[in-house]
Design an enzyme around this catalytic site. Sequence first.
Site, PDB file in Angstrom:
ATOM      1  N   ALA A 148      -3.552  22.867   5.653  1.00  0.00           N
ATOM      2  CA  ALA A 148      -2.330  23.291   4.982  1.00  0.00           C
ATOM      3  C   ALA A 148      -2.401  24.760   4.564  1.00  0.00           C
ATOM      4  O   ALA A 148      -1.420  25.480   4.636  1.00  0.00           O
ATOM      5  CB  ALA A 148      -2.079  22.413   3.780  1.00  0.00           C
ATOM      6  N   ASP A 199      -6.296  13.291  -1.833  1.00  0.00           N
ATOM      7  CA  ASP A 199      -5.747  13.280  -0.486  1.00  0.00           C
ATOM      8  C   ASP A 199      -6.708  12.622   0.504  1.00  0.00           C
ATOM      9  O   ASP A 199      -7.180  13.255   1.440  1.00  0.00           O
ATOM     10  CB  ASP A 199      -5.437  14.717  -0.060  1.00  0.00           C
ATOM     11  CG  ASP A 199      -4.449  14.782   1.097  1.00  0.00           C
ATOM     12  OD1 ASP A 199      -3.923  13.722   1.479  1.00  0.00           O
ATOM     13  OD2 ASP A 199      -4.205  15.882   1.606  1.00  0.00           O
TER      14      ASP A 199
END
Lengths: 307, 245
Positions: free
Chosen positions: A33, A143
């Site tokens: 990301a 995550d």
Amino acid sequence: MKKQDFKLFPGTYLQGKWNGHKYKVIQKLGAGACGTVYLCQTFQGEKVALKVGNDSSRMMLEVNMLKKFSKVQGVKLGPAFVDVDDWKATSLKVFPFYVMEYIEGVPLSNFLRGKGKEWIGICTIQLLTDLEHLHKAGFVFGDLKTDNLLMSNSQVRWIDVGGVTAIGRAIKEYTEFYDRGYWGFGSRKAEPSYDLFAVTMIMLEMVHPNKFEKGAHPRRTLAAKLASSNDLKPYHSLIAGVWKGKFQSASEMKQALSYIVMKRAKGTPVSRKQMKAQKHSSEWGELLALSAVAGVFWGFSIFSFWI
Amino acid sequence: MKAGRLKQILLLTDGCSNHGEDPIAVAALARNQGVTVNVIGVLDDRQNEKPQGLEEVESIAEAGGGVSQIVYQKSLSQTVQMVTRQAMTQTIQGVVNKELQEILGEGKSIEELPPATRSEVVEVVEDLGEACELEVLVLVDTSASMHHKLPTVKEALYDLSLSLNARTGSNQFSIYTFPDVKNTIRRVIKWTPELGEINGVFSKLSSGGYTPTGPALKEALYAFTEKPLFRGIQDGEDPYEETGF
């Protein structure tokens, strides 16, 4: 979110502005990301993973986590931390980067391909063991997803600790498929049970490699996906239990799972039944053949009688 | 530093403004008043090209000191919470940078600190983001082309409240829609700590082909100042109001 406006080619050298260490790029390993990870070589010839990105604050938070979790209570959780620095790409552009241990391995999904279903239980137990240590240290992984896991020497390893959050805070990073909030199974507060939900989604993904969406009735979708898999049958009640919030810690879930896995290793009832079924069908075959032979003889004798 | 209060307007739209004052100017005004403006452009899932006029989305957010993103409907939920959190961090970082400049001199920012110091500063920023109070005024474009996207918007807003309410700091949300024939914008949910059940929120839909984004933003800004909890905007120009004294 911002586009990275550089590309590092194999052979490029990268030098830190503060510490001065030099790294030679070998190949790209992947993009996340907030940055790209490259396999690099240090001056001493050691292989390392180097992440370079744009968002200096976010990168620094990752470094802080990495430093904290390279080792918790003597257990290796994430990759070991090596170096953090800024790279002056041009006179105007500076990119933050950090360096960590290079973990050689294969993605979990590739590893499981062609492997027996017993690996589902084993990988999950390994994962829970690491989570146990992390939770005890007062953090949740956040995550947790297959993309963040590697199989290295038949051992599950985490490669990205960017989502690690102190217990009691808000989960800072998540991926919808593994997020209990998305499925309507609870909050996004960092609690051990948040990770446990993600573990069940990883188990589901092991048997449904093509992930699925929640649809109009998220809970029903999940229940149907769970029921449709034969390989997950032994874990059915365990997974449903996690969804109901039955387990508050990784240790509890691990214990329940170990019980199932050990039982299955010894277990015979299923196979005995199968053997029985096989026996039945062969008996039927014999009977059929016998009656056919008898019928032929009978027909033959009637025929000869007529004559 | 104490945990303070952040104010944001979150604008959800799918087209270009075509009525009234310039939304970019209004966004700049909002920023000046200590309210950050974030904008999300919502595309149809089948749309393959970015429609014209959506560049405005980026300009409004830039002028409003916020974050913008153009997304397909299916990733709306994740984007809404990401944009909101990113804007929070951005605002806090802005304040921290200002303080750093006071201590270390002009031109110093978090990015320019040596790694060891930077490591501590980012932790402080994160702690503030976790603990600060947040007020989000959601402004939803309900013009004809948005109608079929509203169920997704509703879901995304519920999801936003789920994400933010996991924080230690408290939250306040309110929802307005536009255009409204009488008052430019219409309040559909007044300030509330949770966007739990928001069924029927978008039942009264507006029609007509005009999109008065600028005037709507301005009304939203007024709505912020009318909030009873709010202590006068005149002296609250700092985007980061400290509370608890």
